[in-house]
Design a protein around this motif. Structure first.
Motif, PDB file in Angstrom:
ATOM      1  N   SER A 141       0.840  -1.200   0.000  1.00  0.00           N
ATOM      2  CA  SER A 141       0.000   0.000   0.000  1.00  0.00           C
ATOM      3  C   SER A 141       0.875   1.251   0.000  1.00  0.00           C
ATOM      4  O   SER A 141       1.999   1.254   0.494  1.00  0.00           O
ATOM      5  CB  SER A 141      -0.933   0.021   1.214  1.00  0.00           C
ATOM      6  OG  SER A 141      -0.247   0.413   2.376  1.00  0.00           O
ATOM      7  N   ASP A 142       0.330   2.324  -0.550  1.00  0.00           N
ATOM      8  CA  ASP A 142       1.057   3.586  -0.591  1.00  0.00           C
ATOM      9  C   ASP A 142       1.326   4.145   0.809  1.00  0.00           C
ATOM     10  O   ASP A 142       2.344   4.783   1.039  1.00  0.00           O
ATOM     11  CB  ASP A 142       0.277   4.629  -1.413  1.00  0.00           C
ATOM     12  CG  ASP A 142       0.214   4.271  -2.892  1.00  0.00           C
ATOM     13  OD1 ASP A 142       1.095   3.511  -3.364  1.00  0.00           O
ATOM     14  OD2 ASP A 142      -0.717   4.741  -3.576  1.00  0.00           O
ATOM     15  N   GLU A 143       0.403   3.873   1.732  1.00  0.00           N
ATOM     16  CA  GLU A 143       0.556   4.373   3.109  1.00  0.00           C
ATOM     17  C   GLU A 143       1.320   3.389   4.001  1.00  0.00           C
ATOM     18  O   GLU A 143       1.543   3.669   5.174  1.00  0.00           O
ATOM     19  CB  GLU A 143      -0.818   4.628   3.756  1.00  0.00           C
ATOM     20  CG  GLU A 143      -1.768   5.455   2.943  1.00  0.00           C
ATOM     21  CD  GLU A 143      -2.556   4.610   1.935  1.00  0.00           C
ATOM     22  OE1 GLU A 143      -2.920   3.463   2.239  1.00  0.00           O
ATOM     23  OE2 GLU A 143      -2.798   5.119   0.836  1.00  0.00           O
TER      24      GLU A 143
END
Length: 143
Positions: free
Chosen positions: A37-39
């Motif tokens: 995930s990007d986060e």
């Protein structure tokens, strides 16, 4: 050479092991989501499913000890323990469902009648089932 335990405790221990194995698998799913995930976070319900499975595995292990020390017949202990385990696994499955669908971060934000009923049954099943086993422990070990 193992100690002698009843079928009720053996099955409850088996359930604890299965739930713990599920927790380990959910940890892989959580890790995969964190890494992709990007986060660098897993979906909240994937995280909840993983943590709940870890906690429920050890709670089931604790129940197995009380089952082993209970004065009640095997069928009473086993029925009570499996009611509790059923609701533990149902809760984990619900968290997994929301984690896979990514449909909410709070299943209680818009509760349905079905969710309210499920929660009432879960409360009755978990507290009631453990109360039966705990009463058997008290009778068998303290009275």
């Amino acid at each position: 050479m193992g100690c002698s335990i009843g079928l009720d405790a053996k099955i409850t221990l088996l359930a604890a092991g299965v739930i713990f194995l599920l927790a380990l698998g959910l940890g892989v799913w959580k890790y995969r989501q964190i890494m992709t995930s990007d986060e660098h976070r897993a979906h909240p319900y994937v995280d909840i499913a993983h943590r709940a499975a870890l906690l429920y595995a050890f709670a089931t292990l604790l129940i197995a000890v009380f089952v082993h020390l209970s004065a009640w017949p095997v069928w009473v202990n086993l029925l009570a323990a499996m009611v509790v385990v059923f609701f533990f696994v149902a809760a984990i499955a619900g968290y997994m469902f929301h984690g896979a669908r990514r449909d909410t971060v709070n299943q209680f934000e818009h509760p349905t009648r079905a969710l309210e009923l499920a929660m009432v049954l879960l409360i009755i099943g978990e507290i009631g089932g453990f109360s039966v086993i705990f009463a058997g422990f008290i009778v068998g070990q303290l009275l």
